[in-house]
Each structure stands twice: as C-alpha cells, then as structure tokens.
Design a protein around this motif. Structure first.
Motif, mmCIF file in Angstrom:
data_model
loop_
_atom_site.group_PDB
_atom_site.id
_atom_site.type_symbol
_atom_site.label_atom_id
_atom_site.label_comp_id
_atom_site.label_asym_id
_atom_site.label_seq_id
_atom_site.Cartn_x
_atom_site.Cartn_y
_atom_site.Cartn_z
ATOM 1 N N PHE A 137 0.841 -1.133 -0.055
ATOM 2 C CA PHE A 137 -0.024 -0.077 -0.087
ATOM 3 C C PHE A 137 0.828 1.227 -0.098
ATOM 4 N N SER A 138 1.779 1.227 0.656
ATOM 5 C CA SER A 138 2.787 2.500 0.944
ATOM 6 C C SER A 138 3.401 2.719 -0.410
ATOM 7 N N ILE A 139 3.802 1.779 -0.997
ATOM 8 C CA ILE A 139 4.548 1.994 -2.490
ATOM 9 C C ILE A 139 3.823 2.210 -3.458
ATOM 10 N N ARG A 140 2.293 1.623 -3.649
ATOM 11 C CA ARG A 140 1.379 2.256 -4.364
ATOM 12 C C ARG A 140 0.877 3.696 -4.207
ATOM 13 N N LEU A 141 0.780 4.006 -2.870
ATOM 14 C CA LEU A 141 0.653 5.330 -2.403
ATOM 15 C C LEU A 141 1.616 6.473 -3.170
ATOM 16 N N ALA A 142 2.792 6.105 -2.737
ATOM 17 C CA ALA A 142 4.032 6.772 -3.098
ATOM 18 C C ALA A 142 4.064 6.869 -4.639
ATOM 19 N N THR A 183 18.358 5.903 -5.652
ATOM 20 C CA THR A 183 17.670 5.406 -6.616
ATOM 21 C C THR A 183 16.905 4.087 -5.969
ATOM 22 N N PHE A 184 17.924 3.369 -5.482
ATOM 23 C CA PHE A 184 17.624 1.915 -5.074
ATOM 24 C C PHE A 184 17.292 1.811 -3.498
ATOM 25 N N SER A 185 17.204 2.965 -3.105
ATOM 26 C CA SER A 185 16.858 2.803 -1.592
ATOM 27 C C SER A 185 15.594 2.380 -1.052
ATOM 28 N N VAL A 186 14.428 2.416 -1.920
ATOM 29 C CA VAL A 186 13.372 1.967 -1.815
ATOM 30 C C VAL A 186 13.220 0.467 -1.653
ATOM 31 N N THR A 187 14.150 -0.148 -2.718
ATOM 32 C CA THR A 187 14.357 -1.429 -3.251
ATOM 33 C C THR A 187 14.921 -1.980 -1.892
ATOM 34 N N HIS A 188 16.150 -1.484 -1.236
ATOM 35 C CA HIS A 188 16.739 -2.032 -0.026
ATOM 36 C C HIS A 188 15.694 -2.347 1.123
ATOM 37 N N VAL A 189 15.077 -1.328 1.305
ATOM 38 C CA VAL A 189 13.863 -1.291 2.198
ATOM 39 C C VAL A 189 13.199 -2.380 2.193
ATOM 40 N N LEU A 190 12.537 -2.595 0.900
ATOM 41 C CA LEU A 190 11.627 -3.714 0.689
ATOM 42 C C LEU A 190 12.179 -5.102 0.918
ATOM 43 N N GLN A 191 13.539 -5.075 0.450
ATOM 44 C CA GLN A 191 14.249 -6.388 0.642
ATOM 45 C C GLN A 191 14.432 -6.675 1.861
ATOM 46 N N TRP A 192 14.705 -5.866 2.749
ATOM 47 C CA TRP A 192 14.819 -6.166 4.494
ATOM 48 C C TRP A 192 13.674 -6.369 4.916
ATOM 49 N N ILE A 193 12.442 -5.844 4.598
ATOM 50 C CA ILE A 193 11.130 -6.318 5.122
ATOM 51 C C ILE A 193 11.049 -7.614 4.811
ATOM 52 N N ALA A 194 10.961 -8.237 3.641
ATOM 53 C CA ALA A 194 10.837 -9.428 3.220
ATOM 54 C C ALA A 194 11.422 -10.451 4.144
ATOM 55 N N ILE A 195 12.829 -9.995 3.961
ATOM 56 C CA ILE A 195 14.098 -10.901 4.920
ATOM 57 C C ILE A 195 13.576 -10.996 6.210
ATOM 58 N N ARG A 243 6.273 4.174 -16.086
ATOM 59 C CA ARG A 243 5.746 2.817 -16.041
ATOM 60 C C ARG A 243 6.560 1.675 -15.621
ATOM 61 N N ALA A 244 7.560 1.642 -16.266
ATOM 62 C CA ALA A 244 8.433 0.371 -15.956
ATOM 63 C C ALA A 244 8.870 0.644 -14.593
ATOM 64 N N PHE A 245 9.435 1.647 -14.204
ATOM 65 C CA PHE A 245 9.926 1.980 -12.697
ATOM 66 C C PHE A 245 8.775 1.582 -11.917
ATOM 67 N N ARG A 246 7.569 1.990 -12.002
ATOM 68 C CA ARG A 246 6.534 1.977 -10.955
ATOM 69 C C ARG A 246 6.073 0.701 -10.928
ATOM 70 N N LEU A 247 6.256 -0.227 -12.079
ATOM 71 C CA LEU A 247 5.668 -1.880 -12.079
ATOM 72 C C LEU A 247 6.603 -2.546 -11.536
ATOM 73 N N ASN A 248 8.006 -2.319 -11.698
ATOM 74 C CA ASN A 248 9.003 -3.021 -10.914
ATOM 75 C C ASN A 248 8.754 -2.820 -9.398
ATOM 76 N N LEU A 249 8.582 -1.504 -9.059
ATOM 77 C CA LEU A 249 8.623 -1.459 -7.577
ATOM 78 C C LEU A 249 7.394 -2.022 -6.867
ATOM 79 N N THR A 250 6.167 -2.019 -7.788
ATOM 80 C CA THR A 250 5.018 -2.696 -7.209
ATOM 81 C C THR A 250 5.217 -4.150 -7.171
ATOM 82 N N ILE A 251 5.784 -4.754 -8.024
ATOM 83 C CA ILE A 251 5.982 -6.416 -8.161
ATOM 84 C C ILE A 251 7.048 -6.429 -6.755
#
Lengths: 857, 189
Positions: free
Chosen positions: A26-31, A727-739, A263-271
């Motif tokens: 939800f946070s990524i979709r809103l962001a 640029t990849f800071s959000v990615t790192h946060v999401l990775q650590w949440i999953a772990i 679009r590609a950026f957002r799609l990848n982030l949503t996934i």
C-alpha cells in the motif's frame, strides 16, 4: 472465535505478517501515485482546467506555430493560451548537490491569469490581476538582478511565511532572479491545493527571464461552457489533427503520457512491494497448518459428530479471512504512514530519472486501499485454502490415527514437479516481450520469475532431507548436533514451509541485489569511460532529468575562454516526442561519432560507411534504450522533430547510457543548436591544460560567475553514484522487510514446532542434557533450516538476478548490464541471517527447556 | 529392586520426578549419596541424570527423529564419550536387548515392546546407579509386558543397579524385593 481468543499471540502474529505485507504494498502504491501525479493540470493552472492541450513533438512552439494554430481553429470560439514551463533553483539553497530541490515555474498568459478574479470576495485577487496585467513586471533588483512578479501557492506562503509584496530569490537558467510576490493563490478559490514547489509567472516575463522570446511549450485551449462545448471541441480537434507539427490531447491523456514514462519503474517497484506479502503467505499457510494440526482431534470429533467437511472447511476459511481483514486493516494504517516516508524516496528517484514531481506527501486513496485490502484478504484466504481443504478431506479415523503428526505441508516436498516448473520458467524467459503502445512489457520474464519462485517452493523443502546426510558427520561429535540435525531427516510441515519462505525471501532479495550490483558495476565502468573531463559546469540546481535550467551562451563562452582551459564540450538536451513517445535529443561534441572518444560503444560506428548509407546525411548515434524502444538499427534513417521541421538523420552507432530509459538520440551540437535556435547549454565538460589545478580553476571561475555550479571529476563521480544508491533505497527497504518477515516466520515455525516437541525436551532433560545444550540444539536446528533456505535462495537469486539483468531489464529499459555477483552482500546476508536466527531460536529452546515435565503429561 | 504401588493420583509419578531431579518438591529434603539434591545447581542435577540416574517411562519417550541405535547412543553423546567407545557399548547393549537387527529403525517403525526394549537399553547404556521406571509395562500387552519385566530383571539385577519401579501391576511388583505403597502423597513402607 474461540481460536482467536485462546491463541491471541498466534492471531497477533498472523495479523502482523499480513499487515507488514499489505503495508509494504500500500505504501509503495500510494508513493508511486503521489510521485507521478505530483503536478496535475489542476496544479499547473490557476483555476480552469484546459479542455484540450496541444504539444509539439519538438517540445517547443514558435510564434509562427501559434499563428498556424489560430488559423486552423478558424472561427471556432475558444481561448488559446500558450504556456511555458521551466525549473528554478531556490537561491537560498546552499550546496552543489545534483539533486537540489527545484521549483516548477509556469508561465501563463493573461487569459489564464484572469482566473484570479473568478472568485474574489475581498477583491484582493483583482488587485493582483491588475498589478500583473498593467505593471511592466520586469524591473531591476537592488543588486542588479532581474525582478519579476509572481503568484505563489498558499502552501509555499505558509512554509516560508511569505505575503504579498515580499521578495524571493531564485536561479532561472544561470541567472539570479528576484521574484516579487504579487499574490498568494488561495486553495479554497480554485478548489485545488497547489504544492509549495510551484510558481506562476506571466509568460512574457518568463520568456524574458529565460531569454527565449516567443517560446512556449504547450498550448491550452478553453471552450465556452454550454451544450455546444463538445461539438466545438470535436470541430477544433478535427481541424487541428493531421498536422505533424503538433499533437492534440485531453489533459488526462497528457497526464497518462507522463505516467507511461515512469511505468516500468513503477511496475517493478509494485512487484517488489508484493515480496513481503508473498513471503507472508507462506507464513500464514504455515500458521494455519499448525493450527489445523493442533486442532486435529477436535476436527475429527466434530466430523464424527456429523459436521460436514464443507462446514469444517468454511470454518477454517473464515478464520483465514478474519486474519486477512484484521491484518490488512492494520496494514492500511501502517502503509499510509509508511507512504509519507516512501513518497520522498520514490519522488526523488522520479525527479532524478524521469520528470519533475511535486510530491511531498502521499494522500489516502480509496481505490488503492480497497486493492490492498483485497490483496491482503486474498493472500490470507489463498494461504488458508490448502490447510482448510486438508482438514476437511481427511477421514476422522485417519485424523485420530495421525494425531499431531504430518500436516498437509509435508506434501510440499515435490522436487520433481518443481524441476518441471523450473524448465517451464526457462522456456518463458526466452519469450519475446509483449509490445504495447508505450513500449515493451517483459511478460515472459515476469512469468519465468513467478514459475521459478514456485519451483523453488517445491524443491527447497526437499533440501532439508538432502542436507541431513551432508551434516551427518557432525552428528557424531556432540549430542547437540545429533538432535538438531536429526530433525532434518523427518522435517515437519512447518520446517518445510519456513525453508520455502526463506528460500523465496533470500532468492528475491538476492536477485534484486544481483541486479543492483550488476547495475552498479556497469555504471562504474560507464562513468570511468564517459566522465573524463577535469571539471563539469552546469547551472545551479541542474542535475536531474527533470531539471530545465540551462546556461546561457555568454556564460559558457566566457568559461570556455579561460586561459587554463584546453577544451570545453558543450552539452545540450531537448525533450522530444518520437513516434508519439517521449525521448531526448542531445548534442554530440563532435560531428563524426568516431571522434567521440569518451563514448562507451555497444555498436561502434563503422569507419567506412556502408554502400547503402547516404554519406551526406547528418549522422546520429542512439543509446540502447532508444534502439530497443523504437526498434532501430545501424544505417536506419530516422526523422527527428525540431522547431524547424522534421530532420532526417542516419543512425551510425549505439552507445551505452544509463541516465534515462526513454532513449537518447545524439547529433552534432552545431546542428542541434541550429535546429532549435537555442545555444543554451545544460552543461559543459571542461578539459584543462596540462599542469592546471582543477580546484584553482573552479574557484577562479566561481568567483566571477554566479548561478552556476562546478564539480570536479571526483565529486561528480561520487554524486552520480550517490544518486544511484538513492534510486535503489526503496528497493533495499523492501528487501529487508521481506527478509525480516521470513526470519519472523522461521522463528514462529520453531516456536510452534518446539512447543509441540516439549516432551522430547523433557526426555533430553531426563537423559542429562543441560538447558544450554537444549537451547544450542534449537539454535543449530534453526541454523540448519536457515542455511538450507539460504543455499536454495542463493540458487534462486542467481536465476532471478540473471532474469532481471539479461531479460527483464533489457526488455523494459533497454540497458545491457554487465553481470556481477554480489559476493560481499551475500556473505553479509548469510551472517546477518545466521545471527538473527540464532538470536531468535536459542531463547525459544531455553524457554521450552525450562518447562516442567508433569505439566505436559 | 523396589516397587511403589498406589492408586492414581497418590503421587507416585511426582515422587519419581522429584527423585529424578526433573521436578522440585515443595517441602522436605532429598538426598542422593548424602548430597542434598534441593541445594544442587541445575547443572549438578543434570550431571546426576547423565551418570547416576536413568529413567524408563510408560510411553517410552524415544526421540522420534533418531534411530534405535542413535537413541541408545544419545546419553553417551551427552556425556561426550568418544565415538569408538560409544559404538562398542551400543553394539553390546543392542545385543543384550535383542534389537541388533532393528538398530536402523525409527521409533514409529517399532512395536510397543521393541520401543520399550530400546528405552531400557537407553537407560542401561550409561551404567547408572539408579533406574526410575514409571509404569514400564503399562502400555504393553501381557505377553510383551512379561518379556520386558524379564529383561529388566535379568539386565538390571545382573548389573547391580538399583531399580525404583512405579506400577499398578502386581505382576510387575513381583520382580522386586520390596514393595512400598503410596496413598494421598504419603509413602507407607
């Protein structure tokens, strides 16, 4: 209901898992939503929304174009309002960061400004409007800077405590400019909340400030309200269409076009944001399975009393749904809070790589909330489906016989089926991308990723049994090892699922790390090849794709003439529309691409043009993104839109560039300047004479030139990498949440499993094993599961990393990346994972070992 | 060899747990070889259980993920006895309880009698001074129960180990030299 009240901790754990998953999504979709809708057309006007918007493929309308449009509109009653936009740097901001916050300055004509008096109970707007209309606007400030009138938003006025008559200093292009506040726009008047980063000026003033007389970026058409409005609009559209010089859109389609850029950026982030939810599903499944195993006797009793299998299944599914609803509800609150932080990270990436975003906070969105809530409930229901079905379909006698053994998750161990699915994934990876109107969608790549994750889920649990013989030699050394590793021979469903969840979490997070590391390695190689000048000069605040600040010809000529400068390559960039999609035209510092010494070639231009090529035609080189987006090859002829009409160029080579995914076509700078009648530069790369000190030259230029920033080679490289990491800071946060979710799952599995095995601990206590020994055995058991998950996760991460680098990235962005395995990150992950698992499982073992025997009998 | 008999709830198993050091008595004192067990540290009690006291249970309580051989070897592993010595001891005891041909089986692959024979072997492997047996035949049919009692009588007596047997069965108590009764938490000697 009784289960929820009797097991409040496990209910809380399930709900928390769902909440974390839903919150991330939800946070990524809103962001994402906030970042791309940072400037809507409501924000960009004062009041009325335009009915039609005309944009030009070359990005610029000349006065001649405006006359043509007027002629084409003939006698259709409508107002034509040209708009000019640029960015301005806040002069109060200090520092040379590449990512300085910018204002979007919108130049409106008199008609658009007339909306100031649309609703004006206290006549303050009218005074402002007349001041705007009648004043000469342009004056000299006390220190000689140009001064213009400006309307600021209420948000900015509140933020900076500004009022009518105050002044603020900004840098437009490379000139310090004083803006005198004529009026503060009030949100209640226009029913829109203008962000604090927007400024409105008279278009003529803005043209003067930019020294670009007659320039406009788009033309807005307003039709009189009434029943004939749509007829008039259709007629105008009919008259204006079929002209290559401009395109006619509604404001919504223009906005969609902006959204398609990202679009590609957002799609990848949503996934990626669904990663935690996917991992969470495994854990819910595991928890439900544990609950069903625990309640087996109860189920069997109910079945023997005549309750139908359907009713049993419905009861368990209702429980799953309840967890989903509770968890998703919590997730929405968490997600909304998280979005306020995520929006800054996402917006800064969108700003740096795509377009100007005004987002500072993410607003609640009902449709996104419903989507996230549905997803959370569906994940919970899907997770509960298999355990519920198992509970309903097993015959009562069999259930009594099974007691607490087994659980449907023991059926997860299907390595051969997993191998078959993995092969299907391999085939999918080689499927061509799916073309749509905005570009390519790597559907095959996404399918392959899904199938490989599924395959890993079925193969990894078998790994526990494969690990057992490998660890067998250790079992002879100590009873701790003997007990811990013996659990791998006959793993419970919970062991299997926690290994599957860890495999997926490590695999997906590792795959992203693989991609990021490959990207970084490629970027470093690209930077070392491309950034070789001693100094880089740009107007202050320039540094991202969204910035429109330029340096005037006088400024860059003055710098180029410095005695210590050997050569200065002037860079220009113009956003254009090619084949209906946004891309960039940039200048090449040389007329012959072969002389472009710092380009990193993917396909080097040939020194001898082919027989088919027209040697007199201007040559262009394109980057990879352009090549893949527009499916062009060497020697193709392409028509570039310019204010002077379409210019045909021949593609001579393909170079690597990782600054944007929209594509770049580079042509000799002299031609570009001539086509656009614009000598302003985005930057200049300065090469010094031998022996000249870059710092000294930099300081010397800065002492006599304001409104620019100069970076040395080292600083620029550091800043580029800093933006890359951001640029990849959000990615790192999401990775650590999953772990973290996966580790929580493993801990939960261990707790459930150990509580069920309490009696074994009492036996070991009876045999003389100490509490410490039992706690260590638990830790070793957890570690063995974690390492099994890690090993299979590593294999999955290599596959997903390859998929991201070679297939998805190439198809979505068109970038060739050099594969690089992130060994260091992976070892760090193993160490962190091991420490967390030990820290969470050893206390559980200690706690179970302290239980008294008679209570369990 | 001493048997303790008494009705359900009289406190037989609780007494056994206190004697084995897996539970603490609310009052009174408990001595093992003149050392007050109530004053011992948990690690000292664990040490006693490793070397001096062994237990046999009604429901066998074998570790389900270990084979017969490993279950028997496990107490020696806890004592950190070298592997070659452990193997010899396990082979010898397996032979004595007649489980050599079933040594690779897991507990769920064994009959009740086989499980109890494995449990007896596990108790004997450390050569303890005392074996505490809680209804060792309570979960077996009469034929297997008889076999287990014979085995206990032969092996435990032969090794000179003290046996404290909690049972409802007259047949089981018959193998003991002394029988005490328990009622309402009191031992009637």
């Amino acid at each position: 209901m009784r289960h929820w009240t009797r097991h409040p901790l496990s209910t809380l754990a399930f709900c928390s898992i769902i909440a974390v998953g839903v919150a991330a999504f939800f946070s990524i979709r809103l962001a994402n939503r906030a970042a791309i809708s940072g400037f809507t057309y409501f924000d960009r006007t004062l009041g009325l929304r335009p009915d039609l918007v005309l944009t030009c493929p070359s990005g610029q309308f000349s006065e001649e174009d405006l006359y043509s449009i007027q002629n084409q509109l003939d006698s259709i009653p409508c107002v034509m309002a040209p708009v000019l936009e640029t960015t301005a740097t806040d002069a109060a901001q200090k520092g040379d960061s590449l990512n300085l916050h910018q204002f979007l300055v919108v130049g409106l004509d008199t008609f658009a400004m007339s909306n100031l008096i649309y609703y004006d109970p206290d006549s303050s707007n009218e005074s402002a409007y007349h001041a705007w209309k009648e004043s000469s606007h342009h004056s000299q400030g006390e220190t000689g800077e140009a001064s213009y009138g400006v309307v600021v938003s209420q948000a900015l006025a509140n933020k900076r405590n500004l009022k009518t008559g105050d002044q603020m200093e900004v840098i437009i292009d490379d000139r310090n400019t004083i803006l005198s506040i004529l009026h503060v726009s009030r949100d209640e008047v226009f029913k829109v909340s203008h962000p604090s980063t927007i400024l409105f000026m008279n278009i003529v003033d803005l043209q003067r400030a930019m020294q670009q007389t007659g320039l406009s970026h788009r033309v807005e058409l307003y039709f009189p309200p009434g029943r004939d409005k749509s007829i008039l609009m259709d007629k105008a559209q009919g008259n204006l269409e079929n002209n290559q010089r401009w395109t006619v859109d509604t404001p919504q389609t223009s906005l969609n076009s902006n959204a398609s850029v990202t679009r590609a950026f957002r799609l990848n982030l949503t996934i990626l944001s669904m990663l935690a939810l996917v991992v969470g599903m495994y854990l819910i499944m595991q928890g439900m399975d544990a609950a069903i195993v625990r309640g087996r006797m109860e189920i069997a009793t109910l079945r023997s009393l005549g309750i139908t299998p359907g009713a049993v299944k419905t009861a368990w599914l209702l429980e799953s749904l309840w967890y989903g609803l509770l968890g998703s509800g919590g997730g929405l609150i968490l997600g909304w809070a998280g979005a306020q932080g995520a929006v800054r990270l996402v917006a800064s990436t969108v700003n740096a790589l795509y377009l100007q975003s005004a987002s500072e906070s993410a607003d609640w969105n009902h449709s996104e909330a419903v989507l996230a809530l549905s997803l959370g409930c569906m994940a919970s229901l899907a997770a509960g489906w298999f355990p519920a079905r198992e509970s309903a379909e097993t015959q009562p006698a069999e259930i009594f016989k099974q007691g607490r053994q087994g659980g449907f998750m023991t059926a997860l161990n299907k390595p051969l089926l997993g191998a078959g699915i993995a092969i299907m994934g391999w085939v999918a990876a080689y499927m061509p991308p799916y073309p749509d109107e905005h570009g390519w969608i790597p559907l095959g790549g996404y399918t392959a990723a899904f199938l490989w994750v599924l395959a890993a889920t079925l193969i990894a649990p078998a790994g526990l049994r494969w690990m057992a013989p490998l660890l067998q030699p250790l079992t002879g050394y100590h009873a701790v090892f003997m007990y811990a590793f013996s659990q791998l021979r006959r793993p419970t469903g919970r062991h299997l699922l926690s290994v599957a969840a860890l495999t997926v979490a490590v695999g997906m997070a590792g795959g992203m790390t693989f991609m990021i590391h490959s990207f970084e390695t490629t970027m470093i190689h690209w930077i070392s090849q491309s950034l070789n000048a001693d100094l880089y000069v740009a107007s202050q605040g320039f540094g991202s794709a969204s910035s429109q600040n330029r340096m005037s010809k006088a400024t860059w000529q003055s710098i180029s003439n410095h005695t210590d400068i050997k050569r200065a390559d002037v860079g220009q960039i113009f956003p254009i529309d090619y084949q209906g999609r946004k891309t960039f035209l940039t200048s090449m510092p040389v007329s012959n691409p072969l002389d472009w010494e710092y380009a990193l070639w993917i396909q080097k231009p040939s020194s001898s043009p082919s027989a088919s090529s027209n040697t007199n035609m201007p040559v262009a080189v394109v980057n990879e993104s352009f090549q893949s987006r527009f499916d062009v090859k060497i020697d193709d002829l392409i028509k570039i839109p310019t204010p002077k009409g379409y210019k045909t160029v021949r593609i001579a080579g393909v170079f690597a560039e990782y600054g944007n995914e929209q594509g770049t076509v580079a042509v000799d700078r002299n031609l570009v300047s001539d086509w656009f009648q614009d000598e302003r530069a985005v930057n200049i790369a300065v090469y010094l004479n031998p022996g000249a000190d870059p710092e000294e030259v930099r300081n010397e230029i800065l002492s006599r030139q304001t409104g620019i920033s100069i970076r040395t080679n080292r600083v620029l490289r550091e800043e580029v990498l800093e933006i890359f990491h951001q640029t990849f800071s959000v990615t790192h946060v999401l990775q650590w949440i999953a772990i973290a979710v996966a580790i929580a799952g493993l801990t939960m599995a261990m707790i459930t499993s150990l509580v069920e095995r309490q009696l074994e601990f009492q036996v070991m206590k009876n045999l003389g094993m100490t509490r410490f020994g039992m706690a260590m055995a638990t830790g070793m058991e957890g570690l063995a599961c974690a390492w099994t998950g890690f090993i299979f996760g590593t294999i999955l991460s290599a596959c997903l990393g390859w998929l991201l680098v070679v297939v998805i990235n190439k198809q979505a962005f068109g970038w060739t990346l050099q594969s690089a395995i992130p060994w260091k990150d992976h070892v760090s992950l193993l160490v962190i994972l091991s420490l967390f698992v030990l820290a969470s499982t050893i206390p559980v073992g200690w706690w179970v070992s302290t239980k008294r025997m008679h209570k369990e009998e | 060899m001493t048997a303790i008999m008494g009705p359900s709830g009289s406190g037989k198993s609780t007494l056994l747990h206190c004697l084995g050091g897996v539970d603490k008595a609310d009052s009174g004192r408990l001595f093992f070889r003149e050392r007050d067990m109530m004053q011992m540290l948990p690690s000292e009690i664990a040490g006693l259980r490793r070397t001096q006291i062994a237990s046999i249970f009604q429901f066998f309580y074998l570790l389900p993920t270990l084979t017969v051989e490993e279950n028997i070897e496990f107490p020696l592993q806890i004592q950190s006895i070298p592997q070659d010595k452990r193997r010899d001891s396990v082979a010898s005891i397996l032979k004595q309880v007649g489980m050599t041909n079933r040594k690779q089986a897991f507990p769920n692959q064994l009959s009740g009698g086989e499980q109890q024979r494995t449990a007896i072997a596990r108790a004997l492997i450390t050569s303890p001074k005392v074996i505490l047996a809680d209804e060792p035949t309570g979960n077996l049919d009469s034929q297997n129960g008889r076999l287990i009692l014979d085995l206990m009588q032969n092996l435990i007596c032969a090794k000179g180990i003290a046996l404290l047997l909690v049972t409802h069965s007259q047949e089981a108590s018959a193998i003991c030299n002394t029988t005490w009764k328990m009622q309402d938490g009191n031992l009637i000697v």
